[in-house]
Design a protein around this motif. Structure first.
Motif, mmCIF file in Angstrom:
data_model
loop_
_atom_site.group_PDB
_atom_site.id
_atom_site.type_symbol
_atom_site.label_atom_id
_atom_site.label_comp_id
_atom_site.label_asym_id
_atom_site.label_seq_id
_atom_site.Cartn_x
_atom_site.Cartn_y
_atom_site.Cartn_z
ATOM 1 N N LEU A 125 2.921 -8.338 -1.732
ATOM 2 C CA LEU A 125 3.212 -6.794 -0.542
ATOM 3 C C LEU A 125 2.849 -8.353 0.488
ATOM 4 O O LEU A 125 3.799 -8.024 1.588
ATOM 5 N N ALA A 126 2.045 -8.298 1.531
ATOM 6 C CA ALA A 126 1.910 -9.571 3.022
ATOM 7 C C ALA A 126 3.025 -10.691 2.558
ATOM 8 O O ALA A 126 4.066 -11.160 3.674
ATOM 9 N N ARG A 127 3.412 -11.830 1.452
ATOM 10 C CA ARG A 127 4.286 -12.356 0.990
ATOM 11 C C ARG A 127 5.796 -11.139 1.744
ATOM 12 O O ARG A 127 6.421 -12.402 2.508
ATOM 13 N N MET A 128 5.961 -10.768 0.445
ATOM 14 C CA MET A 128 6.914 -10.104 1.341
ATOM 15 C C MET A 128 7.037 -9.675 2.469
ATOM 16 O O MET A 128 7.847 -10.083 3.439
ATOM 17 N N ALA A 129 6.165 -9.037 3.265
ATOM 18 C CA ALA A 129 6.113 -8.736 5.374
ATOM 19 C C ALA A 129 6.916 -10.148 5.726
ATOM 20 O O ALA A 129 7.191 -9.791 6.583
ATOM 21 N N HIS A 130 5.786 -11.131 5.434
ATOM 22 C CA HIS A 130 5.666 -12.471 5.960
ATOM 23 C C HIS A 130 6.972 -12.524 6.059
ATOM 24 O O HIS A 130 7.338 -13.972 6.961
ATOM 25 N N GLU A 131 8.080 -12.622 5.366
ATOM 26 C CA GLU A 131 9.323 -13.423 4.998
ATOM 27 C C GLU A 131 10.571 -12.506 6.179
ATOM 28 O O GLU A 131 11.149 -12.771 6.454
ATOM 29 N N LYS A 132 9.750 -10.619 6.198
ATOM 30 C CA LYS A 132 10.747 -10.535 6.548
ATOM 31 C C LYS A 132 10.271 -10.332 8.297
ATOM 32 O O LYS A 132 10.899 -10.119 9.118
ATOM 33 N N PRO A 164 -3.414 -1.461 6.733
ATOM 34 C CA PRO A 164 -3.894 -0.636 5.003
ATOM 35 C C PRO A 164 -2.909 -0.342 3.929
ATOM 36 O O PRO A 164 -1.803 -0.960 4.682
ATOM 37 N N VAL A 165 -2.835 -0.398 3.086
ATOM 38 C CA VAL A 165 -1.872 -0.819 1.672
ATOM 39 C C VAL A 165 -0.828 -0.285 2.135
ATOM 40 O O VAL A 165 0.478 -0.303 1.929
ATOM 41 N N SER A 166 -0.502 1.635 2.631
ATOM 42 C CA SER A 166 -0.095 2.271 2.205
ATOM 43 C C SER A 166 0.933 1.615 4.197
ATOM 44 O O SER A 166 2.496 1.461 3.417
ATOM 45 N N VAL A 167 0.696 1.263 5.009
ATOM 46 C CA VAL A 167 1.532 0.342 6.118
ATOM 47 C C VAL A 167 2.130 -0.576 5.662
ATOM 48 O O VAL A 167 3.256 -1.456 5.684
ATOM 49 N N LEU A 168 0.981 -1.759 4.873
ATOM 50 C CA LEU A 168 1.313 -3.033 3.805
ATOM 51 C C LEU A 168 2.865 -2.414 3.786
ATOM 52 O O LEU A 168 3.823 -3.689 3.598
ATOM 53 N N TYR A 169 2.816 -1.451 2.624
ATOM 54 C CA TYR A 169 4.240 -1.551 1.471
ATOM 55 C C TYR A 169 5.041 -1.374 2.257
ATOM 56 O O TYR A 169 5.961 -1.405 2.130
ATOM 57 N N GLU A 170 4.522 -0.310 3.099
ATOM 58 C CA GLU A 170 6.082 0.602 3.981
ATOM 59 C C GLU A 170 6.515 -1.061 4.611
ATOM 60 O O GLU A 170 8.058 -1.126 4.705
ATOM 61 N N ILE A 171 6.218 -1.974 5.090
ATOM 62 C CA ILE A 171 6.330 -3.105 6.055
ATOM 63 C C ILE A 171 7.210 -4.121 5.009
ATOM 64 O O ILE A 171 8.330 -4.486 5.537
ATOM 65 N N ALA A 172 6.569 -3.871 3.389
ATOM 66 C CA ALA A 172 6.956 -4.998 2.761
ATOM 67 C C ALA A 172 8.415 -3.892 1.649
ATOM 68 O O ALA A 172 9.353 -5.569 1.521
ATOM 69 N N HIS A 173 8.680 -3.507 2.180
ATOM 70 C CA HIS A 173 9.711 -2.552 1.838
ATOM 71 C C HIS A 173 10.574 -2.507 3.142
ATOM 72 O O HIS A 173 10.900 -1.154 2.411
ATOM 73 N N SER A 174 10.594 -2.393 4.375
ATOM 74 C CA SER A 174 11.743 -1.700 4.671
ATOM 75 C C SER A 174 13.114 -3.093 5.372
ATOM 76 O O SER A 174 12.805 -3.894 5.142
ATOM 77 N N GLU A 175 13.266 -2.360 6.129
ATOM 78 C CA GLU A 175 14.521 -3.834 6.398
ATOM 79 C C GLU A 175 14.709 -4.019 7.629
ATOM 80 O O GLU A 175 13.297 -3.834 8.381
ATOM 81 N N PRO A 176 14.573 -5.561 8.362
ATOM 82 C CA PRO A 176 14.438 -6.259 8.006
ATOM 83 C C PRO A 176 14.371 -5.907 10.501
ATOM 84 O O PRO A 176 15.681 -5.189 10.195
ATOM 85 N N GLY A 177 13.446 -5.723 11.177
ATOM 86 C CA GLY A 177 13.440 -5.028 12.172
ATOM 87 C C GLY A 177 13.608 -3.735 12.607
ATOM 88 O O GLY A 177 13.608 -3.643 13.868
ATOM 89 N N THR A 178 13.444 -2.612 11.369
ATOM 90 C CA THR A 178 12.750 -1.449 11.729
ATOM 91 C C THR A 178 11.411 -1.720 12.100
ATOM 92 O O THR A 178 10.701 -0.150 12.759
ATOM 93 N N TYR A 179 10.488 -2.825 12.144
ATOM 94 C CA TYR A 179 9.473 -2.561 13.128
ATOM 95 C C TYR A 179 9.137 -3.373 14.626
ATOM 96 O O TYR A 179 9.776 -4.222 14.288
#
Lengths: 301, 163
Positions: A213-220, A233-248
């Motif tokens: 998940l961290a790797r996916m998030a880091h790419e974005k 937290p896992v839930s947040v990391l999951y959401e970031i990893a699966h979000s569209e880039p730029g929504t955070y």
């Protein structure tokens, strides 16, 4: 009287007593038999040959049978002991479960210090995966995790066999969703393709699921460091990893001296912008006070 | 077997072991002598029919054994009765010294057929136990156990007799 003396005595006896019948038997008229009679009959040649041919095979049959048994046992043992799937559970404790092709557990590994008391005392060798998952979730409950309505659990599955991975992911997700009194949306799961497995999880000290998940998030969001992402937290990391880039919003502000159960990271989470513009709540993995549950609840019926 | 030299060679090679074998079967000197002669005659009459199988002695022993059985049937006697009938001491008194006579008498009277035959063959012919097991068509373990048991039995009997 010694054995040697007895033998010598017998030799002397027979030597003296053996009659010399040569003159008689050599000169007596005999009629040649046209074929063997009952007295002179020889064992049939083919019988002797078949004995010679068959006996080595028969003699080796037990050896072959033993070899087959050993080979079968070895194959079975190898199948029982070969890891064909790995299941990761991340709450705050991170646990890795290795399973064989029969979905029986070969090993359960704690991936951080919080996981050590969770797996302590749980018998898992060659136990069905579902039973081990129940025991582990029960133990997490017992140790105070998963009590918070907002706590989350991440299920990560990897296997060379995509069907197997999908099956394990579904099985464990259903099992945990039934067990944990959480909103189902807070049970996160992922199947990690074998080619994406990052072998650096041990180096980072996190589970392969969190690392993925961290790797996916880091790419974005390259502005987040991996360490910062691990602390989420896992839930947040999951959401970031699966979000569209730029929504955070990249405004993590993580204190340096945080981590673990006693001192969880109080981070300013990035605002998660849902499509309708609502901000998602901040999640935490901090356990609440331990609540002792009824052991029977986790018994396998 | 028309070749006299060949027959003589065969005779010289097998006469003693063959007699020992037959004596072990019948435990009677005269009967053993009769069967010995008949065995040679049978060999001469059927030698041209012999199919070489690598074990000519086994064939010769088979002939001797068949003749011995035929003798038993004709005389309506069983082996045990023939042993009881034999007066080995009287038979051998002129030929053997005292000690050898006692050994032979007890060998023929106190041991069973297998024990006698195996001990005689091993002692007289020098055949290995493995060869004897082939000739008698008995397992090697049986031949070894019968041999050792027979020797032990004989030693015990002779020790008791000496005491």
């Amino acid at each position: 009287m010694k054995k040697r003396q007895i033998i010598q005595s017998i030799q002397r006896n027979v030597d003296k007593l053996t009659p010399d019948v040569y003159q008689y038997v050599a000169n007596a008229p005999v009629q040649k038999l046209p074929f063997h009679d009952a007295i002179t009959a020889q064992p049939k040649q083919d019988q002797t040959d078949s004995k010679r041919k068959i006996s080595p095979v028969l003699r080796l049959a037990p050896v072959f049978a033993l070899l087959a048994l050993v080979l079968f046992s070895f194959t079975m043992w190898k199948q029982l002991m070969t890891v064909t799937g790995v299941v990761g559970l991340d709450v705050n404790p991170s646990i890795q479960i290795d399973v064989n092709r029969f979905d029986r557990v070969i090993d359960v590994k704690p991936l951080n210090n919080d996981a050590i008391p969770i797996i302590h005392g749980i018998a898992y060798k060659q136990v069905k995966l579902e039973y081990v998952v129940r025991s582990l979730v029960g133990s997490m409950y017992y140790h105070g995790y998963l009590q918070d309505p907002e706590s989350a659990i991440l299920i990560s599955v990897e296997s060379r066999d995509a069907k197997k991975a999908a099956f394990l992911e579904k099985q464990v997700s259903i099992e945990i969703s039934e067990l944990v009194s959480l909103d189902v949306s807070q049970v996160y799961s992922q199947i990690i393709p074998i080619e994406q497995i990052d072998k650096r999880s041990e180096e980072y000290g996190v589970s392969f699921g969190v690392l993925n998940l961290a790797r996916m998030a880091h790419e974005k969001y390259p502005e987040y460091s991996m360490e910062e992402l691990f602390s989420l937290p896992v839930s947040v990391l999951y959401e970031i990893a699966h979000s569209e880039p730029g929504t955070y919003k990249p405004d993590l502000d993580t204190p340096e001296d945080c981590g673990g159960i006693d001192n969880p990271c109080k981070i300013n989470l990035p605002l998660i912008m849902s499509p309708d513009g609502m901000e998602m709540p901040q999640a935490t993995t901090t356990p609440t006070s331990p609540i002792y549950y009824d052991d029977d609840e986790w018994d396998d019926d | 077997m028309d070749d006299e030299e060949a027959f003589l060679e065969l005779y010289q090679n097998i006469n003693q072991p063959l007699f020992a074998f037959i004596l072990g079967l019948v435990a009677d000197f005269h009967e053993a002598q009769d069967i010995l002669q008949e065995t040679y005659l049978k060999i001469r009459s059927a030698a041209h029919l012999y199919q070489p199988q690598g074990k000519p002695m086994a064939w010769i022993f088979t002939i001797a054994r068949n003749l011995a059985r035929m003798h038993f049937r004709q005389s309506q006697r069983v082996a045990d009765e023939s042993i009881e009938d034999v007066d080995a001491e009287a038979l051998f008194s002129s030929e053997l010294d005292q000690q050898d006579r006692i050994v032979m008498k007890n060998l023929l009277e106190k041991l069973d057929e297998d024990e006698r035959t195996i001990i005689l063959l091993h002692a007289v012919s020098g055949y290995k136990h493995r060869e004897i097991s082939q000739y008698l068509e008995k397992p090697l373990s049986t031949v070894l156990s019968r041999y050792n048991r027979g020797i032990k039995k004989l030693r015990k009997i002779l020790e008791q007799a000496a005491a």
